[in-house]
Design a protein around this motif. Structure first.
Motif, mmCIF file in Angstrom:
data_model
loop_
_atom_site.group_PDB
_atom_site.id
_atom_site.type_symbol
_atom_site.label_atom_id
_atom_site.label_comp_id
_atom_site.label_asym_id
_atom_site.label_seq_id
_atom_site.Cartn_x
_atom_site.Cartn_y
_atom_site.Cartn_z
ATOM 1 N N GLY A 268 -2.803 -8.532 16.683
ATOM 2 C CA GLY A 268 -4.060 -9.243 16.887
ATOM 3 C C GLY A 268 -4.715 -9.547 15.556
ATOM 4 N N ASP B 14 -3.351 -5.382 14.083
ATOM 5 C CA ASP B 14 -2.998 -6.044 12.820
ATOM 6 C C ASP B 14 -2.330 -7.383 13.116
ATOM 7 O OD1 ASP B 14 -2.770 -4.767 9.743
ATOM 8 O OD2 ASP B 14 -1.518 -6.532 10.100
ATOM 9 N N GLN B 15 -2.498 -8.322 12.166
ATOM 10 C CA GLN B 15 -1.885 -9.648 12.335
ATOM 11 C C GLN B 15 -0.410 -9.646 11.962
ATOM 12 O OE1 GLN B 15 -0.898 -11.874 9.524
ATOM 13 N NE2 GLN B 15 -1.309 -10.296 8.000
ATOM 14 N N ASP B 16 0.074 -8.564 11.337
ATOM 15 C CA ASP B 16 1.451 -8.550 10.841
ATOM 16 C C ASP B 16 2.349 -7.831 11.859
ATOM 17 O OD1 ASP B 16 3.859 -8.042 9.563
ATOM 18 O OD2 ASP B 16 2.935 -7.772 7.604
ATOM 19 N N GLY C 81 -9.436 -2.017 3.890
ATOM 20 C CA GLY C 81 -8.509 -2.962 3.262
ATOM 21 C C GLY C 81 -8.564 -4.326 3.924
ATOM 22 N N LEU C 82 -9.660 -4.639 4.570
ATOM 23 C CA LEU C 82 -9.814 -5.950 5.228
ATOM 24 C C LEU C 82 -10.990 -6.737 4.648
ATOM 25 C CD1 LEU C 82 -9.039 -7.983 7.448
ATOM 26 C CD2 LEU C 82 -10.566 -6.772 8.993
ATOM 27 N N SER D 140 4.119 -4.644 10.657
ATOM 28 C CA SER D 140 3.282 -3.439 10.577
ATOM 29 C C SER D 140 3.029 -2.865 11.973
ATOM 30 C CB SER D 140 1.949 -3.752 9.885
ATOM 31 O OG SER D 140 2.189 -4.036 8.532
ATOM 32 N N LEU E 195 0.828 -1.205 0.000
ATOM 33 C CA LEU E 195 0.000 0.000 0.000
ATOM 34 C C LEU E 195 0.864 1.257 0.000
ATOM 35 C CD1 LEU E 195 -2.170 -2.134 0.526
ATOM 36 C CD2 LEU E 195 -3.353 -0.437 1.881
ATOM 37 N N TYR F 96 -10.886 -9.199 1.792
ATOM 38 C CA TYR F 96 -10.331 -10.552 1.968
ATOM 39 C C TYR F 96 -11.248 -11.440 2.790
ATOM 40 C CZ TYR F 96 -6.267 -7.835 0.643
ATOM 41 O OH TYR F 96 -5.420 -6.996 -0.022
HETATM 42 C C1 LIG Z 1 -4.660 -3.848 2.502
HETATM 43 S S1 LIG Z 1 -3.916 -3.683 4.097
HETATM 44 C C2 LIG Z 1 -4.831 -2.335 4.761
HETATM 45 C C3 LIG Z 1 -4.031 -1.495 5.714
HETATM 46 C C4 LIG Z 1 -4.715 -0.229 6.214
HETATM 47 N N1 LIG Z 1 -5.929 -0.529 6.949
HETATM 48 C C5 LIG Z 1 -5.004 0.716 5.079
HETATM 49 O O1 LIG Z 1 -6.183 0.901 4.734
HETATM 50 O O2 LIG Z 1 -4.056 1.282 4.538
HETATM 51 C C6 LIG Z 1 -4.588 -5.089 4.846
HETATM 52 C C7 LIG Z 1 -4.127 -5.311 6.274
HETATM 53 O O3 LIG Z 1 -4.981 -6.302 6.842
HETATM 54 C C8 LIG Z 1 -4.231 -7.084 7.714
HETATM 55 N N2 LIG Z 1 -4.967 -8.341 7.899
HETATM 56 C C9 LIG Z 1 -5.345 -9.194 6.943
HETATM 57 N N3 LIG Z 1 -5.976 -10.243 7.482
HETATM 58 C C10 LIG Z 1 -6.023 -10.027 8.815
HETATM 59 C C11 LIG Z 1 -6.558 -10.768 9.898
HETATM 60 N N4 LIG Z 1 -7.183 -11.912 9.700
HETATM 61 N N5 LIG Z 1 -6.408 -10.259 11.142
HETATM 62 C C12 LIG Z 1 -5.771 -9.065 11.339
HETATM 63 N N6 LIG Z 1 -5.239 -8.330 10.341
HETATM 64 C C13 LIG Z 1 -5.378 -8.806 9.082
HETATM 65 C C14 LIG Z 1 -2.908 -7.242 7.010
HETATM 66 O O4 LIG Z 1 -1.878 -7.620 7.893
HETATM 67 C C15 LIG Z 1 -2.717 -5.859 6.409
HETATM 68 O O5 LIG Z 1 -1.971 -5.011 7.230
#
Ligand SMILES: C[S@@+](CC[C@H](N)C(=O)[O-])C[C@H]1O[C@@H](n2cnc3c(N)ncnc32)[C@H](O)[C@@H]1O
Length: 348
Positions: free
Chosen positions: A233, A210-212, A255-256, A215, A122, A259
């Motif tokens: 988390g 965030d899971q990462d 951005g969540l 980040s 991003l 997925y």
């Molecule tokens: C596309 S980025 C969006 C980041 C930010 N929110 C933005 O809009 O710029 C997606 C984020 O979702 C986090 N993510 C994806 N699946 C997740 C989950 N199951 N639990 C927590 N975080 C998650 C990823 O680690 C990543 O940082």
């Protein structure tokens, strides 16, 4: 690309192509062999035309524009099961050698963090200064392609989403003293750099989850000494009510949902609303099914998303909250590439 086991992806979000395929396979029809043969020939023609144009040193932007448009139309035209068979064929085509020179496409394919759509990716299309070196060290052709991909409507919409988040936090802070904010899947929380309320110390706390771990560490480093605090988390943890987070005036997820399968999205919305104070809001965003970069993203960027319409967003809201007291609004961003759902929790 193997998944880094340290990331402990919870599989509730389909953030890798492997997870996305596993999910798709549960509802897969079989590909019709005639349709597959015809569409494979069409795909070969589309890719060969782009390859020839690159070999002749034609300007990069129109090549990628035409390629993306043709992939979008092909994706729309064929059955989903057929499209799934076309994706690896496109990825293996020699035109990929040119496209991979674009730093945005390359990062997306290489997945340095082990999953799709990470905050580093991003940063590339947010044109964040931390990505300047990655862009500058790309080939001339790569930078020319990036000049196109970073200005594609979906990238423009992504930057607008970041600005909408900052504005929403500021609006919350102007209506509630010492506002508390939660960003689920916060990534690098780049919207916080644009928040007036954060700069003016009007917020009580701005928690990012965030899971990462990379980040989370980046946010805690970049925003040290402010109201921002990032926690490691996952969606799974939120669904299990595993974190003692308290409640917030604003909770958002950006951005969540792109997925999350519908059932997980519905459950997350229910849990998220438990974290919202009476009178507070939940905002979630999703790339819309009107984007035209979908074919390019799924093939050459290896970045499949679950696209949604305004009706899909309303469906998630109603499925999650039917019967409870709330006000909801579903609306598109300015170029309709992202759709937003905003829910205000009723006062008790
Ligand atoms: C596309 S980025 C969006 C980041 C930010 N929110 C933005 O809009 O710029 C997606 C984020 O979702 C986090 N993510 C994806 N699946 C997740 C989950 N199951 N639990 C927590 N975080 C998650 C990823 O680690 C990543 O940082």
């Amino acid at each position: 690309m193997p998944i880094d086991p340290k990331l402990q992806l919870d599989e509730y979000s389909l953030v890798t192509t492997r997870l996305m395929k596993k999910h798709a396979a549960t509802s897969e029809e079989t590909a019709d062999s005639d349709e597959l043969r015809d569409s494979t020939a069409q795909l070969a023609l589309i890719l060969d035309l782009a390859h020839q144009a690159f070999m002749r040193h034609r300007p990069a932007a129109p090549i990628v524009h035409r390629l993306a448009g043709r992939l979008h139309r092909l994706r729309r035209q064929v059955a989903p099961a057929v499209w799934q068979k076309l994706v690896p064929l496109a990825q293996q085509h020699r035109v990929a050698e040119y496209l991979i020179q674009d730093p945005f496409t390359r990062w997306s394919v290489e997945k340095p963090r082990g999953y799709s759509g990470d905050a580093g990716l991003l940063d590339i299309y947010y044109k964040h200064p931390t990505a300047d070196d990655i862009v500058a060290s790309s080939t001339l052709l790569g930078r020319q392609i990036y000049a196109y991909t970073s200005e594609a409507a979906s990238s423009v919409a992504g930057r607008e989403r970041r600005d909408i988040l900052a504005r929403t936090v500021d609006e919350t802070a102007s209506s509630v003293a010492k506002a508390e904010v939660l960003a689920i899947a916060c990534g690098h929380l780049r919207e916080a750099e644009r928040s007036d309320a954060l700069a003016k110390r009007k917020l009580q706390r701005w928690v990012g989850l965030d899971q990462d771990p990379v980040s989370v560490a980046t946010v805690n480093h970049d925003f040290a000494g402010t109201a921002v605090e990032a926690l490691h988390g996952s969606v799974r943890g939120i669904l299990r009510r595993a974190y003692a987070l308290g409640t917030f005036d604003l909770v958002y997820a950006s951005g969540l949902y792109d997925y999350l399968p519908r059932a997980i999205g519905v459950r997350l919305l229910q849990r998220a609303m438990e974290l919202v104070k009476p009178g507070g809001e939940f905002l979630f965003a999703n790339f819309s099914d009107e984007i035209t970069t979908d074919g390019y993203m799924e093939t050459f960027m290896d970045w499949p998303l679950i696209l949604r319409s305004a009706d899909d967003m309303s469906d998630i809201i109603n499925a999650a909250l039917g019967g409870s007291s709330f006000e909801a609004k579903v609306y598109y961003g300015s170029n309709r590439n992202i759709v937003y759902g905003k829910i205000r929790k009723g006062d008790l």
